[in-house]
Every structure is written in structure tokens, then in C-alpha cells.
Design an enzyme around this catalytic site. Structure first.
Site, mmCIF file in Angstrom:
data_model
loop_
_atom_site.group_PDB
_atom_site.id
_atom_site.type_symbol
_atom_site.label_atom_id
_atom_site.label_comp_id
_atom_site.label_asym_id
_atom_site.label_seq_id
_atom_site.Cartn_x
_atom_site.Cartn_y
_atom_site.Cartn_z
ATOM 1 C CG ASP A 27 -41.545 -20.194 -32.355
ATOM 2 O OD1 ASP A 27 -41.785 -19.017 -32.057
ATOM 3 O OD2 ASP A 27 -40.397 -20.596 -32.581
ATOM 4 C CG ASN A 60 -30.526 -26.525 -36.424
ATOM 5 O OD1 ASN A 60 -31.052 -25.435 -36.715
ATOM 6 N ND2 ASN A 60 -31.092 -27.378 -35.589
ATOM 7 C CG HIS A 86 -34.017 -24.048 -36.244
ATOM 8 N ND1 HIS A 86 -33.907 -24.472 -34.937
ATOM 9 C CD2 HIS A 86 -33.873 -22.693 -36.186
ATOM 10 C CE1 HIS A 86 -33.718 -23.438 -34.147
ATOM 11 N NE2 HIS A 86 -33.685 -22.343 -34.869
ATOM 12 C CD GLU A 98 -34.881 -27.787 -34.121
ATOM 13 O OE1 GLU A 98 -34.004 -27.361 -34.901
ATOM 14 O OE2 GLU A 98 -34.959 -27.395 -32.938
HETATM 15 P P1 PGA Z 1 -31.512 -16.146 -32.774
HETATM 16 O O1 PGA Z 1 -32.399 -17.423 -33.109
HETATM 17 O O2 PGA Z 1 -32.146 -14.980 -33.470
HETATM 18 O O3 PGA Z 1 -31.584 -16.030 -31.282
HETATM 19 O O4 PGA Z 1 -30.128 -16.417 -33.284
HETATM 20 C C1 PGA Z 1 -32.773 -17.671 -34.423
HETATM 21 C C2 PGA Z 1 -33.505 -18.980 -34.519
HETATM 22 O O5 PGA Z 1 -33.144 -19.938 -33.820
HETATM 23 O O6 PGA Z 1 -34.440 -19.062 -35.323
#
Ligand code: PGA
Length: 249
Positions: free
Chosen positions: A67, A136, A138, A143
């Protein structure tokens, strides 16, 4: 799904880097799907070290990132382009022509998304996709929603994601509200998937991913249907899992 639980973040990072090492050793021109976020940083550090010591050679490797923020220039320190060069690409012997990150500044975003999906296809597909997971559930910017998106697309970020990402920006209002992300379908096409999660704040998302119904409201739950997914966790993220469902590292 195979689940491995490690003692702590350092062990998770080491284990994940070993998986990439095995992949690239067996197939030097592997196509790696890479992720940003805090979780994979330790894995990248291990890979940089392995590359310095010549255990791993990235000269033929191709990468696709999951992304990029919409409308944030690559020169911005919070862009994922910048993140990947800072945390990995500047320190390994990868050919920058083999690096692929969606262009969030493209004039025609729809065309950029189609181009990205086509480039993945032309590369022969992703051999191993590294994933983090949101609180959450995702998987990247897919999302919780009412349907699983297939291809690369533009998304509006969840309020909880904007909140979580605000730790990297001076002000929450500076956090981009949209991003380009590979869709769940594109992620699912990867031959192998390696999901990493650390910390207690991920425990519920991991529980729902492993035991919950496969629904787009829990995007990572779709991994239950993938036939070569490995989940590497620290103890805190594995807190709600039954002991018989995982191996310890
Ligand atoms: P993080 O993010 O590794 O900073 O916890 C993971 C994500 O949101 O996919």
C-alpha cells in the site's frame, strides 16, 4: 493455518527473517510481498544483517508493497516509499527497478491500481506475502467492511486506523484519510502468506482471525481459507489462543 508463538518481538523478527531467507535461498528470483508498519521493522533489520553477512542475496528479488498513502509525495518522510527505503532497500543489494510500491500521487488512480495488479501478474505472482494486522483485523488497508475487495483500490481509512497511524505524524489532521491498497483478493493469490503480530492490543484481532467466522468485517479471517498461511506471534498477541492450536518456537 500454521501458528508459531515466540517468546518476544526479537524472536518473531528472527523467525520471520529466516522464512524469507529460506524462500530466497530456494528461489533467488522470488517475488516478495512486503509490508510497512512497526511490526516488520525487526524482520527487516535481521534481513539487512543477513545481507551484510552474505547469507541472503537480493540481486534477483522483486518486491511489491501492499500500500501507499493517497496524495502524499514519496519525498514525505511518512510515505511508505520513504519507509521502505529507510528500513530496508537502502541497506540491501536490491535493484531498485525490481521494487514496486503503488504510486499514491498518480493522476489517474484507477489506472494506477489496474497497472499495479497487472505488474504483480506479469511477475508470476507473489511467492510470499508478509502481512501485519490492525487492531481491527485489517490486512493492510482492507478495513472491516461489507465485502471483500479483490484488486488494488483506493480506500477511505477507518477512524481507528487514522488514530493508530497518528503516532507517526505531528498532528492527527496530517494523517492521510485515503490510501491505495492491494485488495484482499490480490493478497489471497499469494502462494504463501506470513502474518506477523506482536503485543496484547492484537490479541483479539488474532483470536477473531483464527477462530471467528470468515467475514469481511474481520478482513484477516479470510486467511482461514488460504492453504499456505503461517502466523508468527509473540506471547502477548497469542494470549487468547488455545495451546493445542500453536507450536512454540
Ligand atoms: P503495525 O501495523 O505493524 O504498526 O502494528 C500493522 C497494520 O496496521 O497492518
Amino acid at each position: 493455518m500454521r501458528i508459531i508463538v515466540c517468546e518476544n518481538y526479537e524472536e518473531v523478527s528472527k523467525k520471520a527473517a529466516q522464512m524469507i531467507l529460506s524462500q530466497v535461498t530456494l528461489k533467488p528470483n522470488s517475488v516478495l510481498g512486503l509490508a510497512t508498519g512497526s511490526t516488520p521493522v525487526g524482520m527487516y533489520k535481521n534481513l539487512i544483517q543477513m545481507n551484510k553477512e552474505r547469507y541472503i542475496d537480493f540481486s534477483e528479488v522483486k518486491t511489491f508493497n501492499l500500500d501507499e498513502y493517497y496524495n502524499l509525495p514519496r519525498t514525505n518522510e511518512e510515505s511508505y516509499y520513504h519507509f521502505m527505503y529507510e528500513n530496508l532497500f537502502n541497506h540491501i543489494n536490491i535493484n531498485s527497478e525490481n521494487v514496486n510500491i503503488p504510486n499514491g500521487m498518480a493522476e489517474d488512480i484507477e489506472a494506477e491500481c489496474a497497472r499495479y495488479d497487472e505488474a504483480i501478474k506479469e511477475s508470476g505472482g507473489i511467492d510470499i506475502q508478509v502481512l501485519g494486522i490492525g487492531n481491527n483485523a485489517h490486512i493492510r488497508f482492507n478495513e472491516p467492511t461489507v465485502n471483500f475487495e479483490k484488486g488494488t483500490h483506493l480506500v477511505e481509512l477507518d477512524e481507528s486506523t487514522i488514530q493508530a497511524n497518528s503516532r507517526f505524524f505531528d498532528d492527527i489532521d496530517d494523517v492521510p484519510k485515503k490510501a491505495i491498497t492491494m485488495g484482499v483478493g490480490a493478497i489471497f493469490k499469494s502462494k504463501k502468506i506470513m502474518l506477523l503480530a506482536c503485543g496484547e492490543n492484537k490479541a483479539e484481532a488474532i483470536y477473531n482471525t483464527v477462530y471467528g467466522k470468515v467475514i469481511p468485517e474481520v478482513p484477516a479471517s479470510i486467511l482461514q481459507f488460504h492453504n499456505d498461511t503461517i502466523i508468527i506471534l509473540d506471547k502477548a498477541a497469542a494470549k487468547l489462543l488455545k495451546k493445542e492450536d500453536y507450536k512454540t518456537a
